[in-house]
Structures are given as structure tokens and as C-alpha cells.
Design a protein around this motif. Structure first.
Motif, short mmCIF file in Angstrom:
data_model
loop_
_atom_site.label_atom_id
_atom_site.label_comp_id
_atom_site.label_asym_id
_atom_site.label_seq_id
_atom_site.Cartn_x
_atom_site.Cartn_y
_atom_site.Cartn_z
N GLY A 34 0.98 -1.34 0.06
CA GLY A 34 0.17 0.27 0.15
C GLY A 34 0.99 1.23 0.12
O GLY A 34 2.31 0.79 -0.13
N GLY A 35 -0.30 2.09 -0.26
CA GLY A 35 0.32 3.39 0.02
C GLY A 35 1.60 4.41 -1.40
O GLY A 35 1.24 3.28 -2.87
N PHE A 36 2.45 4.85 -1.50
CA PHE A 36 3.11 5.50 -3.08
C PHE A 36 4.70 5.81 -2.84
O PHE A 36 5.37 5.34 -1.63
CB PHE A 36 3.05 6.74 -3.11
CG PHE A 36 1.12 6.56 -3.28
CD1 PHE A 36 0.61 5.55 -4.27
CD2 PHE A 36 0.96 7.68 -2.40
CE1 PHE A 36 -1.06 6.05 -4.23
CE2 PHE A 36 -0.76 7.53 -2.23
CZ PHE A 36 -1.59 7.02 -3.28
N PHE A 37 5.70 4.89 -3.68
CA PHE A 37 6.59 5.39 -3.89
C PHE A 37 6.80 6.49 -4.33
O PHE A 37 6.10 6.58 -5.21
CB PHE A 37 8.21 4.22 -4.63
CG PHE A 37 7.25 2.21 -4.82
CD1 PHE A 37 8.38 2.07 -3.72
CD2 PHE A 37 6.42 1.55 -5.50
CE1 PHE A 37 7.59 0.62 -2.60
CE2 PHE A 37 6.58 0.26 -5.40
CZ PHE A 37 7.18 -0.07 -3.81
N THR A 38 7.90 7.18 -3.81
CA THR A 38 7.52 8.45 -4.37
C THR A 38 9.27 9.07 -5.21
O THR A 38 9.87 9.77 -5.47
CB THR A 38 7.65 9.54 -3.67
OG1 THR A 38 8.29 9.77 -2.87
CG2 THR A 38 6.15 9.45 -3.36
N CYS A 39 10.44 7.83 -4.77
CA CYS A 39 11.62 7.65 -5.56
C CYS A 39 11.85 7.45 -6.80
O CYS A 39 11.68 6.01 -7.00
CB CYS A 39 12.18 7.58 -4.07
SG CYS A 39 12.64 8.49 -2.88
N ILE A 40 11.36 8.00 -8.11
CA ILE A 40 11.31 7.41 -9.02
C ILE A 40 12.04 7.97 -10.12
O ILE A 40 11.80 9.32 -9.66
CB ILE A 40 10.07 7.45 -10.00
CG1 ILE A 40 8.85 6.72 -8.44
CG2 ILE A 40 9.57 7.35 -11.07
CD1 ILE A 40 7.13 6.71 -8.69
N GLY A 41 13.35 7.38 -10.47
CA GLY A 41 13.90 7.76 -11.87
C GLY A 41 12.99 8.03 -13.23
O GLY A 41 11.66 8.14 -13.54
N LYS A 42 13.93 8.83 -13.74
CA LYS A 42 13.70 9.69 -14.69
C LYS A 42 12.59 9.05 -16.04
O LYS A 42 11.95 8.60 -16.69
CB LYS A 42 14.45 10.16 -15.68
CG LYS A 42 15.82 9.44 -16.25
CD LYS A 42 16.33 10.17 -16.97
CE LYS A 42 17.34 9.10 -17.63
NZ LYS A 42 18.59 9.91 -18.41
N ASP A 43 13.25 7.20 -16.01
CA ASP A 43 12.35 6.73 -17.07
C ASP A 43 11.49 5.70 -15.89
O ASP A 43 11.19 4.39 -16.45
CB ASP A 43 13.28 5.56 -17.62
CG ASP A 43 13.58 4.54 -16.53
OD1 ASP A 43 14.23 4.78 -15.43
OD2 ASP A 43 14.79 4.59 -17.43
#
Length: 403
Positions: A34-43
Motif C-alpha cells: 500500500g501507499g506510494f513510491f515517490t523516489c522514481i527515476g527519470k524512466d
């Protein structure tokens, strides 16, 4: 800008909003915990699984607002993301403090264990925003009550006794009025009272007036500067802290004040909002050599001590777009639309990533991409989609009432 140009502008903003929503729906939702990943790379690759409560709350709020108020986002996948994110936030964000009061964590592990707590009010602020907006979508009265109870605790911390935040009282500490606190509380007043009727509006009226008073204290030097930090009696503070300017914060406070002025019928507040919190920060904050808004400035021209002071960040430009378009829609003064156009041209030629989607967040002073990730500990699904959402709605209204 002509009507044709405004229509093209709206079309681009609409496409950008669709693109940004699709990016976060594709990569951010954690279907395991649950919840969200926010550390997301450019791709779109996840480079860190930590979950930041500010960003969890903001993302829930944004999904709910889109689902509730824009027909094309009334989709099951957006409803699912909002409810899954809200459940994670409700289950794991709150931690009990030593005083017995509920404090929200700043950072959680992927499976929801508290990792870090900040001694500020902002995790709680975004928790309130998320719970109130989600309650509007689900009709959950307990959730709405929970948001209001957390709000009462925030008011107590800010106006009566801040000890529950966990900050020790140090002998050299001078109490300050930081712009971020009253402007954030004003945002919450507007959130909690929207469409709730006169009883709720009256409940928060005094707090709203207090927020306005506190924000106006940041107009300094005979109206020529907005300072980020002032003393609690509204006088200028010494040193770097007192000279600090944050154009993005001033612009954001400007459109909060514009909404307050329009809703309350206070024309003087509305004029002050545009003159001092919209036009003025642009005048001193715009980089006349390279374009774009500086992140921080020193009112006396010293080099700011923040290492990133000269960078061009995504969120001040988002706030500028909202502020100038709103100011134009309220006044129809062409000079405000001209500045919106300038900010628009810089923003859309520098931040969006045409190849991978979403926006870069951190540019050098010259406008080159400095950090190429799409999300991190402070950049999530909030400033960009809120800006695009609000600008699209303002443009809809302008184009429907172009006469």
C-alpha cells in the motif's frame, strides 16, 4: 495572449496533466504494502522504497480532487490509488508522542514502520488534507472527524503550546513567524470549509483571519520586500534568517490570499495579494539573464547560504503559473497575462520530459537539468498536477467568459 493562444495553452496544459497522471499511476502505487513510491527515476524505475508522509498525503489529496471534480479522471484506477494510499496513511502515518498527542511521522519504511519524525507541523498538515478530501469522496464521516481533530491539535501547537512538536526550548532561541506556517494553516482552512456550509465556515473564521494577519507581517521594508521569516511581533529579524526571501512561497501565499479575498469580499486583501505577493516576488525573483525564478534570495544582495539558492526548481514555477493566471482571471489586467505567458514559456520549455514523461524538478541557474529523477523525498505527485489542474480550470472559465 489572444483567445487562440489561450486555447492552445489550455490544450497543452490538459495534455501535460494527462501525461503526469499516467506516469504516477503506472509507477507509483505499491500493490504489495500500500501507499506510494515517490523516489522514481527519470524512466520510472524505483530507486528507494522509503515513503514520505508529506508526499503520501499530497498524492491521496490530488487523486481524490481529480476524481471528484474532473470527469475524465473519474476512473476506477484513480479511485483505487486514492483509497489504497489513504488506507496506508491512516494505518501507519500517526505515531504517539511522549506527550500522548498524535504526531505524524515524516518518513516510513516500505511496509509502514516509522523511521523519522520532524519537529514541525507539515506531515500533519498533509495528513489532514488527505483525510478531508478522501472523506468527501467516500462519505466516511469518521475520516472527516479525524481530520478536524488533527486540525485542532495543530492549532494548539501553533497558537498555544508547541511542546508537543518535540522541539526543546533552547536559551538562545528567538520565536519567529515563518511564512510557511500561516500559509499552510490558511490552505487547511480553505480545504476544511470548502462546501461545508456556514457552521463550519464560522468555526474556522477566526483562524483564517489570524492566518491573514500573520502572512501580512511578512510585507517588510515599506512594502518593497516579502521576507520568509519575521519576529512574532512582525519586525525584521537580524542575520541571514531575517534577510531570506523565497519567491515561490510568496507566490503561493499570494494565490491563497487571493482566494481568501475573493471569498470574503475583502478587496483590499485581494489587491495586497496581487501587488505584494504576486507581482513583487516576480520582480525580485526572476532571473533576468537566464530566465526562471531563483529558489532563494537575500534581500540585501548577499549570497544566500542555501547551496541551491540559484537553482530553478519546479514548484516555484508551478505557483507562479497559478498566481498570475488567477490574478489575471480576477482583474483582466493584460500585464498579468503577459507575465503568465513569460513564466509559461520558460516552464514548458525547461521542465517537462518529452521522452519519458512527467517533469524534471531541479535545474541549474542556466536551465540545464541538474537532477534527473522524477520523484524524491520532496518532489511527488502534487505541485505539478495541482498547477496543471488549477490552470486548466481557470482557463476553462476564462474561455467560457471571454467577453
Amino acid at each position: 495572449m489572444s483567445v487562440v493562444t489561450l486555447e492552445k495553452c489550455r490544450e497543452n496544459i490538459r495534455k501535460q496533466l494527462d501525461n503526469v497522471v499516467d506516469f504516477w499511476l503506472k509507477y507509483s502505487l505499491d500493490r504489495v504494502h500500500g501507499g506510494f513510491f515517490t523516489c522514481i527515476g527519470k524512466d520510472g524505475k524505483i530507486y528507494d522504497e522509503l515513503k514520505y508522509v508529506w508526499l503520501q498525503g499530497r498524492q491521496v489529496w490530488m487523486y481524490c480532487r481529480l476524481y471528484r471534480t474532473m470527469d475524465r479522471f473519474h476512473k476506477p484506477e484513480i479511485l483505487e490509488a486514492a483509497t489504497v494510499g489513504g488506507a496506508f496513511l491512516r494505518k501507519f502515518a500517526r505515531v504517539s508522542s511522549s506527550s500522548g498527542q498524535w504526531k505524524c511521522a515524516f518518513c516510513l519504511t516500505r511496509d509502514g514502520k516509522a523511521l523519522k519524525v520532524q519537529r514541525t507541523i507539515f506531515s500533519e498538515c498533509f495528513y489532514i488534507m488527505a483525510m478531508d478530501e478522501l472523506s468527501r469522496l467516500t462519505g466516511d464521516k469518521d475520516m472527516q472527524l479525524e481530520a478536524e481533530q488533527m486540525m485542532e491539535q495543530l492549532i494548539y501547537w501553533v497558537q498555544v503550546d508547541p511542546s508537543g512538536l518535540g522541539r526543546p526550548q533552547l536559551p538562545g532561541e528567538v520565536p519567529i513567524n515563518s511564512l510557511s506556517v500561516p500559509m499552510m494553516l490558511m490552505c487547511l482552512v480553505q480545504q476544511l470549509t470548502e462546501g461545508r456550509g456556514q457552521e463550519v465556515a464560522q468555526k474556522y473564521k477566526e483562524l483564517g483571519n489570524w492566518c491573514v494577519e500573520q502572512i501580512l507581517q511578512h510585507i517588510q521594508r515599506a512594502g518593497t520586500a516579502i521576507l520568509e521569516n519575521v519576529s512574532v511581533d512582525g519586525s525584521e529579524l537580524p542575520g541571514c534568517q531575517g534577510r531570506l526571501q523565497n519567491p515561490g512561497h510568496a507566490l503561493e501565499a499570494g494565490w491563497f490570499l487571493m482566494l481568501y479575498g475573493a471569498q470574503s469580499g475583502d478587496k483590499e486583501i485581494h489587491r495586497t495579494a496581487i501587488r505584494n505577493f504576486v507581482e513583487l516576488p516576480y520582480q525580485y525573483g526572476w532571473d533576468k539573464e537566464h530566465g526562471g525564478l531563483f529558489y532563494f534570495l537575500d534581500v540585501d544582495g548577499h549570497c544566500p547560504t542555501q547551496l541551491e539558492w540559484s537553482m530553478k526548481l519546479w514548484w516555484p514555477h508551478c505557483e507562479a503559473l497559478i498566481a498570475f493566471l488567477m490574478a489575471y482571471s480576477h482583474t483582466r489586467k493584460p500585464e498579468l497575462l503577459e507575465i503568465f505567458s513569460e513564466v509559461y514559456q520558460y516552464t514548458f520549455s525547461h521542465f517537462p520530459d518529452a521522452e519519458n514523461g512527467e517533469w524534471f524538478g531541479y535545474l541549474t541557474q542556466e536551465g540545464k537539468v541538474a537532477l534527473d529523477f522524477k520523484g524524491g523525498p520532496f518532489k511527488g505527485f502534487f505541485h505539478v498536477p495541482r498547477c496543471l489542474y488549477m490552470c486548466e480550470r481557470i482557463l476553462d472559465d476564462l474561455l467560457e467568459n471571454k467577453d
